[in-house]
Design an enzyme around this catalytic site. Structure first.
Site, PDB file in Angstrom:
ATOM      1  N   ARG A   1       0.823  -1.220   0.000  1.00  0.00           N
ATOM      2  CA  ARG A   1       0.000   0.000   0.000  1.00  0.00           C
ATOM      3  C   ARG A   1       0.852   1.263   0.000  1.00  0.00           C
ATOM      4  NH1 ARG A   1      -3.644  -3.505  -1.599  1.00  0.00           N
ATOM      5  NH2 ARG A   1      -4.498  -4.796   0.068  1.00  0.00           N
TER       6      ARG A   1
ATOM      7  N   HIS B   1     -10.944 -12.618  -4.089  1.00  0.00           N
ATOM      8  CA  HIS B   1     -11.566 -11.298  -4.113  1.00  0.00           C
ATOM      9  C   HIS B   1     -12.779 -11.293  -5.047  1.00  0.00           C
ATOM     10  CE1 HIS B   1      -7.471 -10.364  -2.717  1.00  0.00           C
ATOM     11  NE2 HIS B   1      -8.023  -9.338  -2.129  1.00  0.00           N
TER      12      HIS B   1
ATOM     13  N   ASP C   1     -10.437 -12.786   6.683  1.00  0.00           N
ATOM     14  CA  ASP C   1     -10.015 -11.975   5.551  1.00  0.00           C
ATOM     15  C   ASP C   1     -11.150 -10.987   5.281  1.00  0.00           C
ATOM     16  OD1 ASP C   1      -8.559 -10.999   3.400  1.00  0.00           O
ATOM     17  OD2 ASP C   1      -8.294 -12.945   2.441  1.00  0.00           O
TER      18      ASP C   1
END
Length: 334
Positions: A74, A182, A250
């Site tokens: 990030r 995802h 998660d």
């Protein structure tokens, strides 16, 4: 009021807290927070944001990030060092990989603490296979449980010594996934003997670590629901893998799971997870999630207090010296 934390780790939407967020975090009292690229601009802004997040709950709440290096990183230059993907980086150092990866994550820990961040979602202990989905494969540390465990221990120790709480992931093992969780729900058909010998085996040496994260996938033959929301799989993580630390999900908003976010969160907590991780910062999802999640169980609160007790003050480190030591480990430099 019991004094327990709210059973979630939440994320702000932007680079500063809104008044609505500040009030919501105060009232829902999440255990901690997590940051993403959308929250990050300058060093001063990040330090102000982490301070405001802690102020909103009135305590030194942990602030997490995903700073693996490589694609999942990030913080980028000039805020932090840029890194190769872990699998590629470890391969460069051969037998010296454990020490090289220790130094890599010692640098990462120092950079995080300088910004007010004291939790990192690493080490990732999933074992790479030729068929592992690209979203995961080069984030792994190796292709055998022994290699993964050796490097994973070095990574965990670098975090702990650097004053950053490590989060092992993705329990009980994501390496056989051929889909990106995802977006889709991976289904693993490998026989139990292979899972025990490889995927589960990589996690067993880490039963002592303070924090862990579940995987959103189905092990066909062992369960019919994603591991995050399946009591049998949470029991396997606890009893057969032996993980005794604080267990978070998660990201609960990932598309591998079905139902509303609030329903997913309730299912994860009912299955035995200690808290729910919610990452997108959308108040329309967080409010019902926290209304259903409420406070942590007594057992979860005990585990989280043990995890927080593992936080150490940030040491004084010479990043340039660590980098030089690391470079000297390359075979062509040795």
């Amino acid at each position: 009021m019991s004094g327990r934390f709210g059973a979630a780790i939440l994320a702000p939407l932007g680079r500063q807290l809104s008044g609505e967020e500040r009030r919501f975090f105060r009232d829902s009292n999440p255990f901690g927070f997590i940051l993403f690229a959308r929250n990050l601009d300058t060093a001063d802004q990040i330090r102000a944001l982490t301070a405001d997040l802690r102020d909103s709950v009135g305590r030194d709440a942990p602030v997490f990030i995903d700073q693996e290096g490589g694609r999942v990183q990030r913080l980028r230059p000039p805020l932090a060092t840029d890194w190769l993907p872990p699998l590629d980086d470890a391969a460069r150092f051969g037998a010296h990989a454990p020490r090289a990866m220790f130094l890599r994550y010692a640098i990462i820990a120092a950079e995080l603490r300088a910004l007010g961040i004291d939790g990192n979602c690493a080490p990732m202990l999933d074992v790479a296979r030729p068929e592992t989905h690209a979203f995961l494969r080069n984030r792994c540390y190796g292709e055998t449980p022994e290699r993964v465990a050796e490097i994973g221990r070095a990574v965990a120790e670098a975090h702990l010594q650097g004053g950053v709480l490590p989060v092992i992931k993705h329990l009980p093992g994501h390496g056989l996934a051929r889909l990106d969780s995802h977006l889709d729900l991976p289904r693993i058909s490998a026989p139990r003997a292979e899972l025990d010998a490889v995927d589960f085996a990589a996690f067993r040496p880490f039963h002592d670590l303070p924090l862990g994260m579940t995987a959103h996938l189905v092990f066909e033959g062992l369960n019919t629901r994603p591991a995050t929301i399946d009591p049998a799989m949470i029991a396997l993580i606890r009893e057969e893998i032996g993980f005794a630390g604080f267990l978070m999900t998660d990201d609960i908003s990932m598309q591998a799971l079905s139902g509303s976010v609030a329903e997913r969160g309730a299912a994860a907590l009912a299955a035995g997870c200690d808290c729910v991780l919610h990452c997108n910062g959308e108040m329309a999802e967080m409010a019902p999630l926290m209304a259903g999640a409420g406070e942590m169980s007594e057992a979860a609160q005990a585990r989280v207090e043990a995890a927080l007790a593992a936080r150490r003050p940030a040491p004084e480190l010479d990043i340039a010296a660590l980098s030089a030591e690391r470079e000297a480990l390359l075979p062509e430099r040795a």
